[in-house]
Design a protein around this motif. Sequence first.
Motif, PDB file in Angstrom:
ATOM      1  N   LYS A 242     -85.610  35.592-142.687  1.00 38.50           N
ATOM      2  CA  LYS A 242     -86.456  36.619-142.040  1.00 38.50           C
ATOM      3  C   LYS A 242     -85.665  37.462-141.035  1.00 38.50           C
ATOM      4  O   LYS A 242     -86.155  37.805-139.957  1.00 38.50           O
ATOM      5  CB  LYS A 242     -87.665  35.975-141.340  1.00 38.50           C
ATOM      6  N   ILE A 243     -84.434  37.788-141.400  1.00 37.39           N
ATOM      7  CA  ILE A 243     -83.620  38.674-140.553  1.00 37.39           C
ATOM      8  C   ILE A 243     -84.193  40.096-140.686  1.00 37.39           C
ATOM      9  O   ILE A 243     -84.359  40.585-141.808  1.00 37.39           O
ATOM     10  CB  ILE A 243     -82.133  38.667-141.030  1.00 37.39           C
ATOM     11  N   PRO A 244     -84.514  40.749-139.552  1.00 37.10           N
ATOM     12  CA  PRO A 244     -85.134  42.092-139.649  1.00 37.10           C
ATOM     13  C   PRO A 244     -84.107  43.168-140.028  1.00 37.10           C
ATOM     14  O   PRO A 244     -83.323  43.627-139.197  1.00 37.10           O
ATOM     15  CB  PRO A 244     -85.684  42.329-138.234  1.00 37.10           C
ATOM     16  N   LEU A 245     -84.120  43.572-141.281  1.00 36.35           N
ATOM     17  CA  LEU A 245     -83.115  44.498-141.792  1.00 36.35           C
ATOM     18  C   LEU A 245     -83.536  45.945-141.597  1.00 36.35           C
ATOM     19  O   LEU A 245     -84.704  46.282-141.778  1.00 36.35           O
ATOM     20  CB  LEU A 245     -82.956  44.294-143.303  1.00 36.35           C
ATOM     21  N   SER A 246     -82.559  46.822-141.265  1.00 33.92           N
ATOM     22  CA  SER A 246     -82.841  48.257-141.434  1.00 33.92           C
ATOM     23  C   SER A 246     -81.908  48.860-142.474  1.00 33.92           C
ATOM     24  O   SER A 246     -82.053  50.027-142.833  1.00 33.92           O
ATOM     25  CB  SER A 246     -82.772  49.015-140.113  1.00 33.92           C
ATOM     26  N   ALA A 247     -80.946  48.080-142.975  1.00 33.40           N
ATOM     27  CA  ALA A 247     -80.137  48.528-144.121  1.00 33.40           C
ATOM     28  C   ALA A 247     -79.469  47.315-144.763  1.00 33.40           C
ATOM     29  O   ALA A 247     -79.054  46.377-144.067  1.00 33.40           O
ATOM     30  CB  ALA A 247     -79.076  49.535-143.684  1.00 33.40           C
ATOM     31  N   TYR A 248     -79.388  47.345-146.093  1.00 36.65           N
ATOM     32  CA  TYR A 248     -78.612  46.340-146.824  1.00 36.65           C
ATOM     33  C   TYR A 248     -77.934  47.089-147.970  1.00 36.65           C
ATOM     34  O   TYR A 248     -78.533  47.354-149.013  1.00 36.65           O
ATOM     35  CB  TYR A 248     -79.502  45.211-147.354  1.00 36.65           C
ATOM     36  N   GLU A 249     -76.683  47.469-147.740  1.00 30.63           N
ATOM     37  CA  GLU A 249     -75.955  48.380-148.628  1.00 30.63           C
ATOM     38  C   GLU A 249     -74.761  47.658-149.232  1.00 30.63           C
ATOM     39  O   GLU A 249     -74.227  46.715-148.635  1.00 30.63           O
ATOM     40  CB  GLU A 249     -75.430  49.555-147.793  1.00 30.63           C
ATOM     41  N   PHE A 250     -74.320  48.120-150.407  1.00 31.63           N
ATOM     42  CA  PHE A 250     -73.104  47.513-150.934  1.00 31.63           C
ATOM     43  C   PHE A 250     -72.216  48.559-151.589  1.00 31.63           C
ATOM     44  O   PHE A 250     -72.657  49.673-151.908  1.00 31.63           O
ATOM     45  CB  PHE A 250     -73.441  46.397-151.933  1.00 31.63           C
ATOM     46  N   PHE A 251     -70.937  48.221-151.739  1.00 28.70           N
ATOM     47  CA  PHE A 251     -70.015  49.057-152.511  1.00 28.70           C
ATOM     48  C   PHE A 251     -68.912  48.170-153.072  1.00 28.70           C
ATOM     49  O   PHE A 251     -68.705  47.050-152.605  1.00 28.70           O
ATOM     50  CB  PHE A 251     -69.433  50.199-151.673  1.00 28.70           C
ATOM     51  N   THR A 252     -68.234  48.682-154.093  1.00 29.35           N
ATOM     52  CA  THR A 252     -67.181  47.885-154.735  1.00 29.35           C
ATOM     53  C   THR A 252     -65.798  48.328-154.246  1.00 29.35           C
ATOM     54  O   THR A 252     -65.657  49.347-153.562  1.00 29.35           O
ATOM     55  CB  THR A 252     -67.224  48.053-156.265  1.00 29.35           C
ATOM     56  N   ASP A 253     -64.778  47.551-154.636  1.00 30.15           N
ATOM     57  CA  ASP A 253     -63.400  47.875-154.240  1.00 30.15           C
ATOM     58  C   ASP A 253     -62.959  49.240-154.776  1.00 30.15           C
ATOM     59  O   ASP A 253     -62.192  49.942-154.128  1.00 30.15           O
ATOM     60  CB  ASP A 253     -62.436  46.769-154.705  1.00 30.15           C
ATOM     61  N   LYS A 254     -63.478  49.627-155.957  1.00 28.54           N
ATOM     62  CA  LYS A 254     -63.093  50.934-156.525  1.00 28.54           C
ATOM     63  C   LYS A 254     -63.570  52.068-155.623  1.00 28.54           C
ATOM     64  O   LYS A 254     -62.858  53.052-155.413  1.00 28.54           O
ATOM     65  CB  LYS A 254     -63.679  51.091-157.926  1.00 28.54           C
ATOM     66  N   CYS A 255     -64.809  51.934-155.086  1.00 31.32           N
ATOM     67  CA  CYS A 255     -65.321  52.953-154.151  1.00 31.32           C
ATOM     68  C   CYS A 255     -64.463  52.991-152.892  1.00 31.32           C
ATOM     69  O   CYS A 255     -64.085  54.060-152.402  1.00 31.32           O
ATOM     70  CB  CYS A 255     -66.757  52.633-153.747  1.00 31.32           C
ATOM     71  N   LEU A 256     -64.156  51.794-152.373  1.00 30.13           N
ATOM     72  CA  LEU A 256     -63.385  51.724-151.130  1.00 30.13           C
ATOM     73  C   LEU A 256     -62.004  52.349-151.315  1.00 30.13           C
ATOM     74  O   LEU A 256     -61.524  53.088-150.446  1.00 30.13           O
ATOM     75  CB  LEU A 256     -63.251  50.262-150.667  1.00 30.13           C
ATOM     76  N   ALA A 257     -61.374  52.076-152.461  1.00 29.11           N
ATOM     77  CA  ALA A 257     -60.021  52.615-152.691  1.00 29.11           C
ATOM     78  C   ALA A 257     -60.042  54.145-152.646  1.00 29.11           C
ATOM     79  O   ALA A 257     -59.169  54.773-152.041  1.00 29.11           O
ATOM     80  CB  ALA A 257     -59.506  52.135-154.049  1.00 29.11           C
ATOM     81  N   ARG A 258     -61.057  54.764-153.266  1.00 31.22           N
ATOM     82  CA  ARG A 258     -61.141  56.231-153.259  1.00 31.22           C
ATOM     83  C   ARG A 258     -61.457  56.762-151.870  1.00 31.22           C
ATOM     84  O   ARG A 258     -60.955  57.806-151.471  1.00 31.22           O
ATOM     85  CB  ARG A 258     -62.167  56.713-154.284  1.00 31.22           C
TER      86      ARG A 258
END
Length: 458
Positions: A242-258
């Motif tokens: 029950k952690i009160p979230l205002s964002a839970y986002e993800f990205f992959t290594d390919k996105c990070l590299a660019r």
Amino acid sequence: MSTLLEALAATFPADFFTTDPAELQEYGKDWTKVWEPKPSVVCFPRNTEEVSKLLKLANSLNIPVVPSGGRTGLAGGAVAANGEIVLSLTRMRRMDAVDELGATVRVQAGAITEVVHQHCEEHGLTWPVDFASKGSSQIGGNIATNAGGVKVIKYGLTRQWVLGLEVVLADGTILELNGALEKNNTGIDLRQLFIGSEGTLGVITEATLKLAPVPKKLDVFLFAVADLASVLRLFRKVRSNKIPLSAYEFFTDKCLARLLKHRAARAPFERSYSHYVLVEVDGGEDLDGFLASLFEEGLVADGVMAQHGGEAKQLWTLREGISESLSATGLPHKNDIALPIAELESFVTAFEAGMAERYPGWEICLFGHIGDGNLHVNIMKPDAMNKSDFLAKTHEADALLFDLVKAHHGSISAEHGVGLLKRDFLGYSRTPAEIALMRATKAAFDPKGLLNPGKVFG
Ligand code: ZN
């Protein structure tokens, strides 16, 4: 064409419109780079009366009109490629005083999202629709497209944050819908029909926005994990605690590299991992024990917590800078899909396998608002392939993608909308009966079909 320009010159001030080729190029497109803009004129009304007069004129001459906001859309909803009039709301930026008692603010459609945020912040309030393009997107465009963004997990989509709308119909009729009322239970809610209609039913000229308190304390974390299954396992853990979230986002290594290449930025961790999760906690207390358990239970491989606002911003840039970085370092074919969270992993496995078989070697960059089940699927153009071959192949690949989306009970657009880009695929997410009702609604509001023609339904 000359009749139109003569009528415009006779009706409006001299600076009301332009046919300058550079302006036509600029105002005839959005952030999609698929269509060649070709409007005949761009008009810049200053108030609702001028919008009404312009629409009346266009209606009498049977000339189509494309409403235009900040043009940051990603579905071709604001593209004018067939000699249309572009109706830009850019000069309509008035913001009224914030009503602290009602927690509302009335603004004109051309007000910039981020400027509205700043206007409300002095009063401890915010319009909680937030995304990477807030520096140029406009309120009217956000409402017309029912924009999503990074805080939907807590606040929901734009439609939950609009109390009243002023709208001008294709024949120039001005409607004032719902005022500033939270509660108004008097039949069909016409206001909601315009939200998300992508400028096909009317032009939004003013809106009364509902505001929320500015969050008191936001904690921002970036975690590194091994794979998509771990991204979802971590989400389950966060939810069950029950952690009160205002964002839970993800990205992959390919996105990070660019992103690192484009921004010449530093990697967030010493070594690289395949998946990253950005978590924003709104008002969480005693997080230390919870955080320790993530490492003890092997749910995360590495992690960092922002120690101050500047660090939080840096972490957010890793996520929010991705879209821009993909476009700056290559040509992405973008898709924006929604899936039930329980189906995400099996969907991605099937999609990646299908793509690897049919289009071996293609780079796929996945990121998005995974806590909402919203994936941004970006297929990057291989360097050796020309643009038109790539567009033709991705059109084929979309059929594979959308078949899978349908099979997994998802939607072909989570937040970008339909526009021109998804128009031919609408049937994957809406039934023939639904589409027939949408067309009938369109005909009731715009019988001549002059408002944003060709968008959404074709
Ligand atoms: Zn998004």
